[in-house]
Design an enzyme around this catalytic site. Structure first.
Site, PDB file in Angstrom:
ATOM      1  N   HIS A  35       0.849  -1.194   0.000  1.00 31.51           N
ATOM      2  CA  HIS A  35       0.000   0.000   0.000  1.00 31.51           C
ATOM      3  C   HIS A  35       0.890   1.252   0.000  1.00 31.51           C
ATOM      4  O   HIS A  35       2.099   1.157   0.155  1.00 31.51           O
ATOM      5  CB  HIS A  35      -0.812   0.089   1.296  1.00 31.51           C
ATOM      6  CG  HIS A  35      -1.630  -1.097   1.642  1.00 31.51           C
ATOM      7  ND1 HIS A  35      -2.980  -1.150   1.415  1.00 31.51           N
ATOM      8  CD2 HIS A  35      -1.313  -2.271   2.250  1.00 31.51           C
ATOM      9  CE1 HIS A  35      -3.468  -2.293   1.870  1.00 31.51           C
ATOM     10  NE2 HIS A  35      -2.472  -3.000   2.376  1.00 31.51           N
ATOM     11  N   GLU A 117       2.591  -0.751   4.381  1.00 32.89           N
ATOM     12  CA  GLU A 117       2.347   0.608   3.909  1.00 32.89           C
ATOM     13  C   GLU A 117       3.690   1.281   3.632  1.00 32.89           C
ATOM     14  O   GLU A 117       4.606   1.210   4.454  1.00 32.89           O
ATOM     15  CB  GLU A 117       1.622   1.436   4.979  1.00 32.89           C
ATOM     16  CG  GLU A 117       0.248   0.939   5.327  1.00 32.89           C
ATOM     17  CD  GLU A 117      -0.832   1.427   4.381  1.00 32.89           C
ATOM     18  OE1 GLU A 117      -0.528   2.187   3.443  1.00 32.89           O
ATOM     19  OE2 GLU A 117      -2.006   1.042   4.601  1.00 32.89           O
ATOM     20  N   HIS A 156      -2.423  -2.909  -3.347  1.00 35.29           N
ATOM     21  CA  HIS A 156      -3.795  -2.696  -2.883  1.00 35.29           C
ATOM     22  C   HIS A 156      -4.731  -2.570  -4.091  1.00 35.29           C
ATOM     23  O   HIS A 156      -5.864  -3.050  -4.074  1.00 35.29           O
ATOM     24  CB  HIS A 156      -3.833  -1.442  -2.010  1.00 35.29           C
ATOM     25  CG  HIS A 156      -5.003  -1.365  -1.100  1.00 35.29           C
ATOM     26  ND1 HIS A 156      -5.258  -0.262  -0.337  1.00 35.29           N
ATOM     27  CD2 HIS A 156      -5.996  -2.243  -0.798  1.00 35.29           C
ATOM     28  CE1 HIS A 156      -6.351  -0.450   0.378  1.00 35.29           C
ATOM     29  NE2 HIS A 156      -6.813  -1.652   0.115  1.00 35.29           N
ATOM     30  N   ASP A 166      -3.345   2.397  -4.991  1.00 35.95           N
ATOM     31  CA  ASP A 166      -1.991   2.274  -4.447  1.00 35.95           C
ATOM     32  C   ASP A 166      -1.423   0.861  -4.610  1.00 35.95           C
ATOM     33  O   ASP A 166      -2.196  -0.085  -4.670  1.00 35.95           O
ATOM     34  CB  ASP A 166      -1.961   2.718  -2.975  1.00 35.95           C
ATOM     35  CG  ASP A 166      -2.914   1.955  -2.067  1.00 35.95           C
ATOM     36  OD1 ASP A 166      -4.091   1.816  -2.416  1.00 35.95           O
ATOM     37  OD2 ASP A 166      -2.476   1.507  -0.993  1.00 35.95           O
TER      38      ASP A 166
END
Length: 187
Positions: A35, A117, A156, A166
């Site tokens: 992500h 992330e 994602h 993303d």
């Protein structure tokens, strides 16, 4: 490679999130989801992502936060622009990063995935430090969780294409995959 015990990467800075739960009985992670995030949008180096994932975000601190007020989300990892690796949830637990999602015909990706992330946006290049840390982290996870393999790494946008974009076009998948191959992961 990093050390890992009880789903926690020993080299990561541990910032526990309350936003997690158990994986379904008998389910082990077999998917890695990449992500991106920045809070406020396109601002880096703030504590806002950590604050969001740990329930400490001041919803009144920025106008954008009214759009996400009350959101309860987390990820297993955050890799900051400088390469700082932060872990919020044990990889043995279910983090809340994927939302409504599907991979290879299987829904509810949170149940069987690990979320990473990257501090960034879809359109701004990620840093060398982020690629280096992501490649080491990925190598560690692929080695430790044998059901995850290079074909079971997705963005994602791949698992929620109607909702998410993303890690975006700025993410260099070729560079990332070459780096994990150089680390000896080719299963």
């Amino acid at each position: 490679m990093y050390g890992i015990a009880d789903g926690w990467i020993q080299e990561a800075r541990r910032v526990p999130s309350p936003h997690f739960g158990p994986r379904p009985k008998g389910v082990q992670p077999d998917l890695l989801v990449i992500h991106n995030i920045s809070l406020p949008p396109v601002e880096y180096g703030t504590s806002c992502v950590e604050d969001l994932f740990t329930n400490f975000l001041n919803w009144d601190a920025h106008p954008y936060f009214t759009e996400i007020r009350g959101l309860e989300v987390s990820s297993h990892f955050l890799i900051r622009r400088d390469g700082d690796l932060v872990q919020f949830v044990s990889c043995d637990e279910r983090a809340w990063h994927a939302g409504e999602s599907c991979f290879a015909g299987r829904s509810n990706c949170n149940d069987y995935s690990i979320g990473v992330e990257l501090e960034g946006t879809d359109d701004e290049a990620y840093t060398d430090s982020q690629y280096e840390v992501l490649q080491i982290l990925t190598t560690t996870l692929l080695t430790h969780y044998g059901d995850i393999n290079p074909q079971r790494i997705a963005g994602h946008s791949d698992i929620a294409p109607a909702r998410k974009t993303d890690p975006g076009p700025a993410f260099d998948w070729s560079r990332f995959r070459q780096g994990i191959a150089l680390n000896g992961v080719d299963k």
